[in-house]
Design a protein around this motif. Structure first.
Motif, PDB file in Angstrom:
ATOM      1  N   ARG A 189      18.320  10.957  -3.886  1.00 40.29           N
ATOM      2  CA  ARG A 189      17.454  12.142  -4.014  1.00 40.29           C
ATOM      3  C   ARG A 189      18.259  13.373  -3.587  1.00 40.29           C
ATOM      4  NH1 ARG A 189      12.929   9.134  -0.478  1.00 40.29           N
ATOM      5  NH2 ARG A 189      14.895   8.608   0.560  1.00 40.29           N
ATOM      6  N   TRP A 190      18.800  14.060  -4.597  1.00 43.97           N
ATOM      7  CA  TRP A 190      19.681  15.194  -4.313  1.00 43.97           C
ATOM      8  C   TRP A 190      18.965  16.285  -3.527  1.00 43.97           C
ATOM      9  CZ3 TRP A 190      17.862  19.759  -6.178  1.00 43.97           C
ATOM     10  CH2 TRP A 190      16.943  19.689  -7.239  1.00 43.97           C
ATOM     11  N   TRP A 191      17.644  16.409  -3.750  1.00 43.34           N
ATOM     12  CA  TRP A 191      16.896  17.479  -3.074  1.00 43.34           C
ATOM     13  C   TRP A 191      16.744  17.194  -1.567  1.00 43.34           C
ATOM     14  CZ3 TRP A 191      15.014  13.997  -6.546  1.00 43.34           C
ATOM     15  CH2 TRP A 191      14.080  13.071  -6.093  1.00 43.34           C
ATOM     16  N   MET A 192      17.109  15.945  -1.157  1.00 48.63           N
ATOM     17  CA  MET A 192      17.080  15.593   0.260  1.00 48.63           C
ATOM     18  C   MET A 192      18.491  15.447   0.820  1.00 48.63           C
ATOM     19  SD  MET A 192      13.913  12.868   0.378  1.00 48.63           S
ATOM     20  CE  MET A 192      13.984  12.774   2.176  1.00 48.63           C
ATOM     21  N   GLY A 193      19.470  15.927   0.029  1.00 53.28           N
ATOM     22  CA  GLY A 193      20.848  15.885   0.486  1.00 53.28           C
ATOM     23  C   GLY A 193      21.528  14.550   0.282  1.00 53.28           C
ATOM     24  N   GLU A 194      20.937  13.635  -0.484  1.00 48.74           N
ATOM     25  CA  GLU A 194      21.517  12.312  -0.716  1.00 48.74           C
ATOM     26  C   GLU A 194      22.492  12.349  -1.885  1.00 48.74           C
ATOM     27  OE1 GLU A 194      17.545   9.758   0.683  1.00 48.74           O
ATOM     28  OE2 GLU A 194      18.274   9.666  -1.393  1.00 48.74           O
ATOM     29  N   ASP A 195      23.427  11.402  -1.886  1.00 47.04           N
ATOM     30  CA  ASP A 195      24.337  11.235  -3.010  1.00 47.04           C
ATOM     31  C   ASP A 195      23.497  10.901  -4.254  1.00 47.04           C
ATOM     32  OD1 ASP A 195      26.164  10.473  -4.888  1.00 47.04           O
ATOM     33  OD2 ASP A 195      27.204   9.003  -3.653  1.00 47.04           O
ATOM     34  N   PRO A 196      23.648  11.631  -5.360  1.00 43.97           N
ATOM     35  CA  PRO A 196      22.793  11.397  -6.531  1.00 43.97           C
ATOM     36  C   PRO A 196      23.080  10.098  -7.283  1.00 43.97           C
ATOM     37  CG  PRO A 196      24.445  13.070  -7.016  1.00 43.97           C
ATOM     38  CD  PRO A 196      24.555  12.779  -5.559  1.00 43.97           C
ATOM     39  N   GLY A 197      24.100   9.343  -6.892  1.00 44.61           N
ATOM     40  CA  GLY A 197      24.422   8.114  -7.597  1.00 44.61           C
ATOM     41  C   GLY A 197      23.404   7.001  -7.357  1.00 44.61           C
ATOM     42  N   ILE A 198      23.571   5.881  -8.093  1.00 49.93           N
ATOM     43  CA  ILE A 198      22.684   4.732  -7.956  1.00 49.93           C
ATOM     44  C   ILE A 198      23.083   3.926  -6.723  1.00 49.93           C
ATOM     45  CG2 ILE A 198      21.943   2.570  -9.036  1.00 49.93           C
ATOM     46  CD1 ILE A 198      22.332   3.900 -11.733  1.00 49.93           C
ATOM     47  N   LYS A 199      22.095   3.513  -5.949  1.00 52.91           N
ATOM     48  CA  LYS A 199      22.357   2.765  -4.729  1.00 52.91           C
ATOM     49  C   LYS A 199      21.211   1.789  -4.475  1.00 52.91           C
ATOM     50  CE  LYS A 199      22.456   6.656  -2.652  1.00 52.91           C
ATOM     51  NZ  LYS A 199      22.688   7.697  -1.637  1.00 52.91           N
ATOM     52  N   PRO A 200      21.420   0.768  -3.617  1.00 53.07           N
ATOM     53  CA  PRO A 200      20.333  -0.174  -3.310  1.00 53.07           C
ATOM     54  C   PRO A 200      19.130   0.540  -2.699  1.00 53.07           C
ATOM     55  CG  PRO A 200      22.439  -1.038  -2.553  1.00 53.07           C
ATOM     56  CD  PRO A 200      22.687   0.389  -2.966  1.00 53.07           C
ATOM     57  N   ASN A 201      17.966   0.080  -3.063  1.00 51.03           N
ATOM     58  CA  ASN A 201      16.726   0.612  -2.506  1.00 51.03           C
ATOM     59  C   ASN A 201      16.430  -0.134  -1.211  1.00 51.03           C
ATOM     60  OD1 ASN A 201      14.188   1.552  -1.918  1.00 51.03           O
ATOM     61  ND2 ASN A 201      13.196   0.683  -3.732  1.00 51.03           N
ATOM     62  N   LYS A 202      16.641   0.532  -0.080  1.00 43.62           N
ATOM     63  CA  LYS A 202      16.450  -0.109   1.223  1.00 43.62           C
ATOM     64  C   LYS A 202      14.991  -0.508   1.463  1.00 43.62           C
ATOM     65  CE  LYS A 202      20.315   2.445   3.290  1.00 43.62           C
ATOM     66  NZ  LYS A 202      20.726   3.415   4.345  1.00 43.62           N
ATOM     67  N   GLU A 203      14.085   0.075   0.716  1.00 48.18           N
ATOM     68  CA  GLU A 203      12.667  -0.208   0.925  1.00 48.18           C
ATOM     69  C   GLU A 203      12.147  -1.306  -0.012  1.00 48.18           C
ATOM     70  OE1 GLU A 203      10.889   3.560   0.244  1.00 48.18           O
ATOM     71  OE2 GLU A 203      11.635   4.454   2.106  1.00 48.18           O
ATOM     72  N   TYR A 204      13.051  -1.884  -0.815  1.00 50.47           N
ATOM     73  CA  TYR A 204      12.621  -2.857  -1.828  1.00 50.47           C
ATOM     74  C   TYR A 204      11.887  -4.040  -1.220  1.00 50.47           C
ATOM     75  CZ  TYR A 204      12.891  -6.263  -5.641  1.00 50.47           C
ATOM     76  OH  TYR A 204      12.586  -7.199  -6.593  1.00 50.47           O
ATOM     77  N   GLN A 205      12.510  -4.724  -0.259  1.00 49.59           N
ATOM     78  CA  GLN A 205      11.879  -5.896   0.348  1.00 49.59           C
ATOM     79  C   GLN A 205      10.596  -5.509   1.092  1.00 49.59           C
ATOM     80  OE1 GLN A 205      12.511  -8.989  -0.210  1.00 49.59           O
ATOM     81  NE2 GLN A 205      14.311  -8.529  -1.469  1.00 49.59           N
ATOM     82  N   GLU A 206      10.604  -4.359   1.715  1.00 49.84           N
ATOM     83  CA  GLU A 206       9.404  -3.892   2.412  1.00 49.84           C
ATOM     84  C   GLU A 206       8.254  -3.680   1.436  1.00 49.84           C
ATOM     85  OE1 GLU A 206       7.859   0.034   4.932  1.00 49.84           O
ATOM     86  OE2 GLU A 206      10.018  -0.295   4.645  1.00 49.84           O
ATOM     87  N   ASN A 207       8.565  -3.118   0.250  1.00 54.76           N
ATOM     88  CA  ASN A 207       7.526  -2.906  -0.761  1.00 54.76           C
ATOM     89  C   ASN A 207       6.931  -4.233  -1.230  1.00 54.76           C
ATOM     90  OD1 ASN A 207       7.875  -0.127  -0.728  1.00 54.76           O
ATOM     91  ND2 ASN A 207       9.399  -0.153  -2.360  1.00 54.76           N
ATOM     92  N   ILE A 208       7.792  -5.230  -1.429  1.00 54.43           N
ATOM     93  CA  ILE A 208       7.298  -6.540  -1.852  1.00 54.43           C
ATOM     94  C   ILE A 208       6.422  -7.156  -0.765  1.00 54.43           C
ATOM     95  CG2 ILE A 208       7.968  -8.892  -2.468  1.00 54.43           C
ATOM     96  CD1 ILE A 208      10.455  -7.751  -3.784  1.00 54.43           C
ATOM     97  N   MET A 209       6.836  -7.020   0.488  1.00 54.85           N
ATOM     98  CA  MET A 209       6.035  -7.548   1.594  1.00 54.85           C
ATOM     99  C   MET A 209       4.690  -6.860   1.679  1.00 54.85           C
ATOM    100  SD  MET A 209       7.542 -10.082   2.799  1.00 54.85           S
ATOM    101  CE  MET A 209       6.300 -10.302   4.089  1.00 54.85           C
ATOM    102  N   ASN A 210       4.646  -5.566   1.379  1.00 53.63           N
ATOM    103  CA  ASN A 210       3.367  -4.844   1.379  1.00 53.63           C
ATOM    104  C   ASN A 210       2.429  -5.415   0.317  1.00 53.63           C
ATOM    105  OD1 ASN A 210       4.170  -3.138   3.436  1.00 53.63           O
ATOM    106  ND2 ASN A 210       4.852  -1.502   2.065  1.00 53.63           N
ATOM    107  N   LEU A 211       2.991  -5.736  -0.849  1.00 59.66           N
ATOM    108  CA  LEU A 211       2.175  -6.320  -1.907  1.00 59.66           C
ATOM    109  C   LEU A 211       1.669  -7.701  -1.494  1.00 59.66           C
ATOM    110  CD1 LEU A 211       1.067  -6.170  -4.799  1.00 59.66           C
ATOM    111  CD2 LEU A 211       3.226  -7.155  -5.589  1.00 59.66           C
TER     112      LEU A 211
END
Length: 437
Positions: A189-211
């Motif tokens: 997310r460039w608007w948050m100062g992050e590198d605009p490239g593709i990277k692992p989603n650190k929240e992926y497993q957390e999202n699945i656990m929420n489901l």
């Protein structure tokens, strides 16, 4: 002043009437016999010189006119040299939920929140949508109206496209729950100062656990005393008992493998993957787990630089040849307007590996089976709804998809739309110019 106001209101109502969808057709009053057309049954079969009879909205006979021409009755339509097809079915559509994207008051495709299994798209469906009526001249007569947004978007329903209101339109209420599976990677997310490239989603497993947690909480609630009403949990009961299918919107290889494991863990017997961009990479696993697929819009560009340039074009054909039950959906940019191109999406599958009758199944019998409406739609067979149309030529080819007649549940519907009226209007303009008038 009062007279002026009344006149203004009447003029406004009249203007609305001019722009509203035409009046729905009356109930079928007499038998109709279509004689001589090449009948494309929708299950892979063809009858070259066919006789199709329908009464009270149901098909009562499908056969060879050579031997059974004397059985024709009621209104007889001579369709010699033409083609007859079952009505095409548009799955995972937002038709009737949004009329004008820029006008927020006409947008009912999404609700606030993340876990929304209790949201029903059907009650927001606008049967008088001018966009929806433009489907019919191309033979798209039925659709699955699905919600968008959130983690669990809500529940879809199946409608026919000639109705007074959503109650009249519905042919199957609340057929399935729609889940938007998270992505294992994301762009910075460039608007948050992050590198605009593709990277692992650190929240992926957390999202699945929420489901998974939501599913577990719903099961615990339903097994309890239910003293306090909880609409989201109550809506999950029909998922757990198998009355609702589960449609998971997902595209990546890893994500789809995780969906397969989720299906096993939650004991979901009837799960459909929607999108399925990387499905060829795991075709064997999909087949082994009896998962059917609604592939994304074929007229798209590849997602990755190293993908085959024609992957979206050939995906449906390749998966079909792997023995997977496949239908085509058209979500994406300008999806409501583009839904009318559904037959041409199937036509693209012909150019990339399927014969015409197999490609036809992608938008008729296959889709009907996936949506659970194959007992009354998807093919031209006795006992099914008389939802069908007659075309002058090949309905999968935009050059010859020219409808002369269309019927929904035996009712002869109008093929006029705002677009056809404008076309006729401007054709007259140029005809006059050529005539020098």
């Amino acid at each position: 002043m009062k007279l002026f106001n009344i006149t203004y209101i009447l003029a406004f109502i009249a203007a609305l009437g001019l722009n509203a969808q035409q009046m729905p057709a009356a109930k079928q009053a007499e038998a109709v016999s279509i004689v001589g057309a090449t009948a494309h049954i929708g299950n892979g079969e063809i009858i070259e010189n066919s006789l199709i009879i329908f009464e009270d909205g149901k098909i009562t006979m499908v056969g060879d006119a050579t031997a059974a021409a004397s059985q024709a009755k009621g209104e007889i339509i001579n369709a010699k040299g033409k083609h007859v097809y079952p009505g095409f079915i548009a799955p995972n559509a937002t038709l009737g939920l949004v009329e004008i994207d820029a006008v927020r008051a006409t947008d009912d495709e999404d609700e606030i929140g993340e876990m929304l299994p209790h949201i029903r798209s059907l009650i927001a469906y606008n049967a008088e949508s001018q966009v929806t009526e433009t489907m019919r001249p191309n033979g798209v007569l039925l659709g699955q109206i699905a919600p968008r947004g959130g983690f669990i978007s809500g529940t879809s329903s199946i409608v026919q496209f000639d109705a007074w209101n959503w109650e009249d339109a519905a042919v199957k209420n609340d057929d399935g729950l729609h889940i938007n599976w998270p992505n294992s990677v994301r762009r910075g997310r460039w608007w948050m100062g992050e590198d605009p490239g593709i990277k692992p989603n650190k929240e992926y497993q957390e999202n699945i656990m929420n489901l998974k947690s939501f599913f577990a909480e719903a099961k615990a609630y339903l097994a309890g005393d239910r003293k306090e009403s909880n609409l989201p949990y109550l809506a999950m009961e029909s998922v757990f008992n198998g009355d609702k299918k589960v449609y998971v919107h997902v595209n990546g290889e890893k994500e789809m493998l995780d969906v397969i494991q989720f299906k096993k863990d939650e004991k979901l017997d009837d799960l459909v993957i929607v999108g399925a961009y990387d499905a060829l990479k795991i075709a064997d696993e999909l087949k082994a787990n009896s998962i059917s697929v609604l592939t994304g819009r074929p007229h798209s560009l590849p997602n990755q630089d190293d993908d085959d340039y024609d992957l979206p074009y050939k995906l449906a054909a390749k998966l079909s040849k792997k023995g997977i039950l496949v239908g085509i959906e058209g979500s994406g940019s300008m999806e409501r307007m583009n839904s009318r191109n559904l037959p041409f999406y199937a036509g693209t599958a012909v150019a990339y590996g399927l014969n015409k009758e197999e490609a036809l199944k992608l938008i008729t019998s296959n889709t009907a089976k996936i949506l659970g409406i194959d007992d009354f739609a998807g093919t031209l067979e006795e006992g099914k709804d008389a939802t069908l149309f007659i075309s002058e030529g090949d309905a999968l080819d935009m050059r010859s998809n020219l409808l002369t007649d269309a019927f929904i549940q035996g009712r002869k519907i109008s093929l006029d739309t705002r677009q056809t009226k404008l076309w006729k209007r401007y054709m007259k303009k140029y005809e006059r110019q050529e005539a020098g008038k």
